[in-house]
Design a protein around this motif. Structure first.
Motif, short mmCIF file in Angstrom:
data_model
loop_
_atom_site.label_atom_id
_atom_site.label_comp_id
_atom_site.label_asym_id
_atom_site.label_seq_id
_atom_site.Cartn_x
_atom_site.Cartn_y
_atom_site.Cartn_z
N GLU A 124 -67.84 40.99 -125.75
CA GLU A 124 -68.93 41.17 -124.77
C GLU A 124 -69.31 39.86 -124.10
OE1 GLU A 124 -69.18 42.24 -128.00
OE2 GLU A 124 -70.61 43.88 -128.17
N LEU A 125 -69.02 38.74 -124.78
CA LEU A 125 -69.46 37.44 -124.25
C LEU A 125 -68.40 36.78 -123.36
CD1 LEU A 125 -71.21 36.04 -127.45
CD2 LEU A 125 -72.30 36.98 -125.43
N THR A 130 -62.56 34.32 -112.99
CA THR A 130 -61.25 34.81 -112.58
C THR A 130 -60.24 34.65 -113.72
OG1 THR A 130 -61.85 34.09 -110.40
CG2 THR A 130 -59.54 34.62 -110.72
N ARG A 131 -60.31 33.51 -114.40
CA ARG A 131 -59.35 33.24 -115.48
C ARG A 131 -59.49 34.23 -116.63
NH1 ARG A 131 -60.14 29.15 -119.37
NH2 ARG A 131 -58.29 29.15 -120.68
N MET A 356 -62.35 24.32 -128.59
CA MET A 356 -63.73 24.44 -128.09
C MET A 356 -63.90 23.81 -126.70
SD MET A 356 -65.35 26.30 -130.17
CE MET A 356 -67.12 26.08 -130.16
N GLN A 357 -62.86 23.15 -126.21
CA GLN A 357 -62.94 22.64 -124.83
C GLN A 357 -62.71 23.77 -123.84
OE1 GLN A 357 -63.85 19.50 -124.69
NE2 GLN A 357 -63.63 19.52 -126.92
N ASP A 358 -62.14 24.87 -124.34
CA ASP A 358 -61.85 26.00 -123.46
C ASP A 358 -63.07 26.90 -123.36
OD1 ASP A 358 -61.03 28.52 -122.45
OD2 ASP A 358 -58.96 28.06 -122.97
N GLU A 359 -63.53 27.09 -122.13
CA GLU A 359 -64.76 27.87 -121.90
C GLU A 359 -64.67 29.27 -122.51
OE1 GLU A 359 -65.20 29.41 -118.00
OE2 GLU A 359 -67.40 29.52 -118.10
N ILE A 360 -63.49 29.89 -122.40
CA ILE A 360 -63.34 31.27 -122.87
C ILE A 360 -63.52 31.33 -124.40
CG2 ILE A 360 -61.70 33.19 -123.10
CD1 ILE A 360 -60.55 32.39 -120.38
N VAL A 361 -62.94 30.36 -125.10
CA VAL A 361 -63.06 30.32 -126.55
C VAL A 361 -64.50 30.01 -126.94
CG1 VAL A 361 -62.27 29.10 -128.64
CG2 VAL A 361 -60.65 29.58 -126.77
N ARG A 362 -65.06 29.00 -126.30
CA ARG A 362 -66.42 28.54 -126.62
C ARG A 362 -67.45 29.65 -126.38
NH1 ARG A 362 -66.25 24.22 -123.30
NH2 ARG A 362 -67.43 25.27 -121.69
N GLU A 363 -67.28 30.38 -125.29
CA GLU A 363 -68.27 31.39 -124.91
C GLU A 363 -68.22 32.64 -125.76
OE1 GLU A 363 -70.68 31.69 -122.28
OE2 GLU A 363 -70.52 29.51 -122.34
#
Ligand code: NAD
Length: 391
Positions: A124-125, A130-131, A356-363
């Motif tokens: 959900e998060l 686009t990525r 954790m530098q990747d926004e998708i993973v972090r979010e």
């Protein structure tokens, strides 16, 4: 890396987290899939087809949790508040969990998932970028729900949807009103139009006007303007009760003129706003139908009862909460493709790679190392920020 697919345990749930066609892609990235026997049967994916694509079929849920490094589910504990808790006893510390977790639902449940030592990711998060589009399970399920809401209403309405010119005279088209034009609302508009209805739609975010019109529907303009209707992520913002009262007053006439009303209006982390009152339902013609896709979040109609279909003065109000599960073949296929795109990001060469530098993973990372680690989820539950750690 072993990816586990247990059978969904939420009562009535028919979807499955992965489908056979995605297995070769996972195998290329050194992910082997183990599936609980019968997990895909209700969605139309028998064990034999999973096995043909390289899955190992395990006899029970316990074995799937025991073998898997990463467990994928549609409704994990959190979004499965009925039977999900039992999975905590099966999960292993440091096991990964990916699925719908309802991270802003219950603080206690998210804490239990953290305390079990799970590294959990909530789909959900997923950022609406686009990525991340190929991983956006919320949009996939909303698409299915929007479609099915119209099909359901067409089945209940004692009228035809399209205009027909027949030897027995002309049939006027059904009038369908969509309130809330996010992903589900847009799909509902498209489906209503394909069935030949005259469709109108309204949203608090004025930017959707063009999208509504491009689908051949009329955008309902109300003589009120929401303050900062949309946040930076594109979601609607909560408005004051005064605004909602005015909105109801102005919507009443449009609702009364509609054969079908489909409501999808939600604000993240908040109870859904009431946009259709009992009085407004009384103003609708007998035989009309209201499908409330916000039922699970408290409902956009004052009379909606979640998980029930009721009749009030001849108006049918549908409060189904899990419509995506009623189209399990394609809902599972879309979900599986979303998960596969996400897993290919998380797993590199057979190893979990939490970057954790990747926004998708972090979010999407909600719990790790025994802690609830997502800053926005912590803030939502009024918890202090975690001291910065190098991830
Ligand atoms: P949602 O499920 O959060 O809400 C459904 C709709 O209800 C929204 O359009 C919202 O504006 C509307 N709403 C809320 N309060 C209302 C009120 N009082 N009256 C009328 N309508 C009301 O929405 P969603 O489907 O998750 O989409 C949210 C946004 O994210 C949209 O802008 C959508 O286009 C965008 N999105 C972007 C991407 C991407 O870029 N990858 C993917 C999916 C969605």
């Amino acid at each position: 890396m072993i990816i586990g697919v247990p059978k969904e345990s939420f009562p009535g749930e028919r979807r499955v987290a992965l489908v056979p066609s995605v297995l070769p892609n996972l195998a290329k990235a050194k992910m082997q899939v183990v599936v609980e026997a019968g997990a895909g049967v209700e969605a139309g994916y028998p064990d034999a087809v999973f096995a043909e694509k390289g899955a190992k079929i395990l006899p029970d849920r316990r074995s799937v949790f025991a073998e898997a490094d990463l467990v994928t589910q549609v409704l994990c504990y959190g979004s499965n508040d009925k039977t999900g808790a039992a999975d905590l006893a099966l999960a292993k510390r440091d096991q990964c969990l990916v699925g719908f977790l309802r991270p802003l639902g219950s603080r206690e449940i998210v804490q239990q998932i953290a305390a079990a030592g799970l590294t959990s990711f909530s789909v959900e998060l997923m950022p609406r970028t686009t990525r991340a589009q190929s991983m956006d399970a919320l949009s996939s399920m909303a698409t299915v729900c929007g479609y099915k809401s119209v099909i359901l209403s067409a089945g209940i309405l004692p009228k035809l949807f399209p205009m027909l010119t027949t030897a027995a005279g002309t049939i006027t088209p059904a009038r369908v009103l969509i309130i809330g034009v996010g992903v589900a609302g847009l799909q509902a508009i498209a489906t209503g139009r394909r069935l030949g209805a005259v469709v109108s739609a309204y949203d608090v975010r004025p930017v959707v006007k063009e999208q509504v019109q491009s689908l051949g529907a009329r955008f309902v303009e109300l003589a009120i303007e929401a303050k900062d209707a949309q946040d930076a992520r594109g979601y609607a913002t909560a408005q004051g009760e005064e605004f909602y009262a005015k909105q109801r007053e102005l919507l009443a006439r449009v609702v009364a003129e509609s054969d079908v009303v489909i409501t999808t209006a939600v604000v993240p982390g908040k109870k859904a706003p009431v946009l259709v009152t009992a009085d407004m339902v009384r103003g609708m013609a007998p035989g009309s139908v209201l499908v409330d896709l916000a039922a699970e979040r408290g409902g956009n109609c004052e009379l909606t009862r979640a998980e029930e279909t009721i009749q009030v003065n001849g108006v049918t109000i549908v409060g189904d909460i899990n419509l995506a599960s009623t189209v399990p073949y394609h809902a599972s296929q879309m979900y599986a493709r979303n998960l596969t795109a996400f897993l290919l990001l998380l797993v590199k060469d057979g190893q979990l790679n939490i970057n954790m530098q990747d926004e998708i993973v972090r979010e999407t990372l909600v719990t790790r190392g025994g802690e609830m680690v997502h800053p926005r989820v912590r803030e939502f539950f009024g918890m202090p920020a975690l001291a910065a750690k190098s991830a």
